[in-house]
Design a protein around this motif. Structure first.
Motif, PDB file in Angstrom:
ATOM      1  N   ASP A  63       0.837  -1.186   0.000  1.00  0.00           N
ATOM      2  CA  ASP A  63       0.000   0.000   0.000  1.00  0.00           C
ATOM      3  C   ASP A  63       0.878   1.244   0.000  1.00  0.00           C
ATOM      4  O   ASP A  63       1.821   1.353   0.764  1.00  0.00           O
ATOM      5  CB  ASP A  63      -0.893  -0.018   1.235  1.00  0.00           C
ATOM      6  CG  ASP A  63      -2.062   0.925   1.098  1.00  0.00           C
ATOM      7  OD1 ASP A  63      -2.516   1.390   2.146  1.00  0.00           O
ATOM      8  OD2 ASP A  63      -2.496   1.181  -0.022  1.00  0.00           O
TER       9      ASP A  63
ATOM     10  N   GLN B 115      -4.363   7.256  -9.894  1.00  0.00           N
ATOM     11  CA  GLN B 115      -5.297   6.410  -9.154  1.00  0.00           C
ATOM     12  C   GLN B 115      -4.855   6.263  -7.698  1.00  0.00           C
ATOM     13  O   GLN B 115      -5.669   6.371  -6.777  1.00  0.00           O
ATOM     14  CB  GLN B 115      -5.381   5.012  -9.773  1.00  0.00           C
ATOM     15  CG  GLN B 115      -6.059   4.947 -11.100  1.00  0.00           C
ATOM     16  CD  GLN B 115      -5.941   3.565 -11.731  1.00  0.00           C
ATOM     17  OE1 GLN B 115      -5.493   2.596 -11.108  1.00  0.00           O
ATOM     18  NE2 GLN B 115      -6.342   3.463 -12.989  1.00  0.00           N
TER      19      GLN B 115
ATOM     20  N   GLN C 173      -6.877   7.626  -4.609  1.00  0.00           N
ATOM     21  CA  GLN C 173      -7.318   6.646  -3.612  1.00  0.00           C
ATOM     22  C   GLN C 173      -6.881   7.062  -2.212  1.00  0.00           C
ATOM     23  O   GLN C 173      -7.652   6.979  -1.264  1.00  0.00           O
ATOM     24  CB  GLN C 173      -6.773   5.256  -3.943  1.00  0.00           C
ATOM     25  CG  GLN C 173      -7.226   4.201  -2.955  1.00  0.00           C
ATOM     26  CD  GLN C 173      -6.769   2.802  -3.333  1.00  0.00           C
ATOM     27  OE1 GLN C 173      -6.407   2.542  -4.475  1.00  0.00           O
ATOM     28  NE2 GLN C 173      -6.791   1.901  -2.376  1.00  0.00           N
TER      29      GLN C 173
ATOM     30  N   ARG D 236      -9.312   7.927   0.810  1.00  0.00           N
ATOM     31  CA  ARG D 236      -9.168   7.255   2.105  1.00  0.00           C
ATOM     32  C   ARG D 236      -9.194   8.294   3.226  1.00  0.00           C
ATOM     33  O   ARG D 236      -9.828   8.082   4.254  1.00  0.00           O
ATOM     34  CB  ARG D 236      -7.866   6.459   2.161  1.00  0.00           C
ATOM     35  CG  ARG D 236      -7.671   5.700   3.484  1.00  0.00           C
ATOM     36  CD  ARG D 236      -6.392   4.878   3.522  1.00  0.00           C
ATOM     37  NE  ARG D 236      -6.403   3.885   2.464  1.00  0.00           N
ATOM     38  CZ  ARG D 236      -5.403   3.673   1.610  1.00  0.00           C
ATOM     39  NH1 ARG D 236      -4.298   4.376   1.697  1.00  0.00           N
ATOM     40  NH2 ARG D 236      -5.502   2.752   0.677  1.00  0.00           N
TER      41      ARG D 236
ATOM     42  N   GLU E  20     -13.010   5.878   0.280  1.00  0.00           N
ATOM     43  CA  GLU E  20     -12.147   5.083  -0.589  1.00  0.00           C
ATOM     44  C   GLU E  20     -12.920   4.016  -1.366  1.00  0.00           C
ATOM     45  O   GLU E  20     -12.501   3.590  -2.447  1.00  0.00           O
ATOM     46  CB  GLU E  20     -11.056   4.428   0.266  1.00  0.00           C
ATOM     47  CG  GLU E  20     -10.085   3.566  -0.485  1.00  0.00           C
ATOM     48  CD  GLU E  20      -9.097   2.866   0.417  1.00  0.00           C
ATOM     49  OE1 GLU E  20      -8.039   2.465  -0.096  1.00  0.00           O
ATOM     50  OE2 GLU E  20      -9.359   2.699   1.621  1.00  0.00           O
ATOM     51  N   GLU E  21     -14.062   3.596  -0.821  1.00  0.00           N
ATOM     52  CA  GLU E  21     -14.854   2.557  -1.485  1.00  0.00           C
ATOM     53  C   GLU E  21     -15.243   2.964  -2.902  1.00  0.00           C
ATOM     54  O   GLU E  21     -15.407   2.111  -3.780  1.00  0.00           O
ATOM     55  CB  GLU E  21     -16.099   2.193  -0.666  1.00  0.00           C
ATOM     56  CG  GLU E  21     -17.165   3.264  -0.601  1.00  0.00           C
ATOM     57  CD  GLU E  21     -16.914   4.342   0.449  1.00  0.00           C
ATOM     58  OE1 GLU E  21     -17.721   5.275   0.542  1.00  0.00           O
ATOM     59  OE2 GLU E  21     -15.902   4.264   1.186  1.00  0.00           O
TER      60      GLU E  21
ATOM     61  N   LEU F 295     -12.293   2.161  -5.220  1.00  0.00           N
ATOM     62  CA  LEU F 295     -12.095   0.707  -5.188  1.00  0.00           C
ATOM     63  C   LEU F 295     -13.180   0.001  -5.994  1.00  0.00           C
ATOM     64  O   LEU F 295     -12.891  -0.940  -6.753  1.00  0.00           O
ATOM     65  CB  LEU F 295     -12.069   0.198  -3.750  1.00  0.00           C
ATOM     66  CG  LEU F 295     -10.886   0.659  -2.902  1.00  0.00           C
ATOM     67  CD1 LEU F 295     -11.040   0.170  -1.463  1.00  0.00           C
ATOM     68  CD2 LEU F 295      -9.563   0.206  -3.496  1.00  0.00           C
TER      69      LEU F 295
ATOM     70  N   ALA G 170     -12.629  -2.023  -9.448  1.00  0.00           N
ATOM     71  CA  ALA G 170     -13.101  -3.410  -9.511  1.00  0.00           C
ATOM     72  C   ALA G 170     -13.989  -3.616 -10.734  1.00  0.00           C
ATOM     73  O   ALA G 170     -13.897  -4.652 -11.411  1.00  0.00           O
ATOM     74  CB  ALA G 170     -13.848  -3.772  -8.224  1.00  0.00           C
TER      75      ALA G 170
ATOM     76  N   GLU H 290     -18.831  -7.185  -1.485  1.00  0.00           N
ATOM     77  CA  GLU H 290     -17.929  -6.185  -0.918  1.00  0.00           C
ATOM     78  C   GLU H 290     -18.468  -4.761  -1.007  1.00  0.00           C
ATOM     79  O   GLU H 290     -18.237  -3.953  -0.100  1.00  0.00           O
ATOM     80  CB  GLU H 290     -16.572  -6.267  -1.614  1.00  0.00           C
ATOM     81  CG  GLU H 290     -15.497  -5.445  -0.968  1.00  0.00           C
ATOM     82  CD  GLU H 290     -14.114  -5.706  -1.558  1.00  0.00           C
ATOM     83  OE1 GLU H 290     -13.209  -4.909  -1.277  1.00  0.00           O
ATOM     84  OE2 GLU H 290     -13.934  -6.703  -2.301  1.00  0.00           O
TER      85      GLU H 290
ATOM     86  N   LYS I  97     -17.708  -2.346   2.327  1.00  0.00           N
ATOM     87  CA  LYS I  97     -17.333  -1.100   1.647  1.00  0.00           C
ATOM     88  C   LYS I  97     -18.518  -0.628   0.803  1.00  0.00           C
ATOM     89  O   LYS I  97     -18.366  -0.290  -0.366  1.00  0.00           O
ATOM     90  CB  LYS I  97     -16.101  -1.334   0.771  1.00  0.00           C
ATOM     91  CG  LYS I  97     -14.868  -1.714   1.569  1.00  0.00           C
ATOM     92  CD  LYS I  97     -13.701  -2.046   0.672  1.00  0.00           C
ATOM     93  CE  LYS I  97     -12.527  -2.517   1.517  1.00  0.00           C
ATOM     94  NZ  LYS I  97     -11.517  -3.191   0.734  1.00  0.00           N
TER      95      LYS I  97
END
Length: 169
Positions: A2, A58, A62, A66, A71-72, A75, A79, A102, A110
């Protein structure tokens, strides 16, 4: 691993004297880059698409999200982008169920902020997913990021610090 831009940039401010030195900091972090990963940071302000098509952009976005406890959104968007590249049905089913569990279902770890109609449509069709299963939700999240999060990111200390530290090539 991370990447935390806040602490990274603090480190850069203390130890990095030029954009060339950022190569040492980012070496191996973004495999698709053929040049310094932050050289294009000034172009991120042109559009959210410029930001999202850049791996370093990105990551920076991100990290910003966060810090805002949202942040979701990125993400989920990422995805969905990956999901749309799936070629096999079994992999699509597995991935669709993971994304649903998720991000989409009520009380998801999230959970994204989408309207109840979109959530209900995804829930109704999750047993037979296709490559477009999350398109409506992804567009809603993209619009949310573009309208709300992205302008705040551009004004943020994090982005301004990236520009000062090495974003201009």
């Amino acid at each position: 691993m991370d990447l935390h831009f806040g602490s990274l940039l603090q480190c850069c401010k203390n130890h990095v004297s030029s954009v060339k030195d950022l190569n040492v900091v980012f070496k191996g972090r973004f495999c698709c880059f053929s040049k310094d990963p932050l050289v294009d940071a000034d172009t991120w302000s042109e559009s959210i698409d410029k930001l999202l098509t850049c791996k370093a952009g990105q990551a920076a976005f991100q990290e910003f999200l966060r810090s805002e406890y949202s942040e979701e959104n990125i993400l989920f968007w990422l995805a969905c982008e990956e999901y749309k590249t799936i070629k096999s049905t079994p992999e699509m089913i597995t991935s669709a169920n993971r994304i649903y569990t998720e991000f989409v279902q009520v009380e998801a770890p999230k959970q994204i902020n989408i309207d109840c109609t979109t959530r209900a449509n995804i829930t109704k069709n999750i047993s037979q997913p296709n490559l477009n299963s999350f398109d409506t939700a992804q567009k809603l999240i993209y619009c949310l990021m573009a309208r709300d999060c992205y302008p705040r990111f551009l004004k943020s200390d994090a982005y301004q610090s990236i520009l000062r530290t090495g974003g201009k090539g």
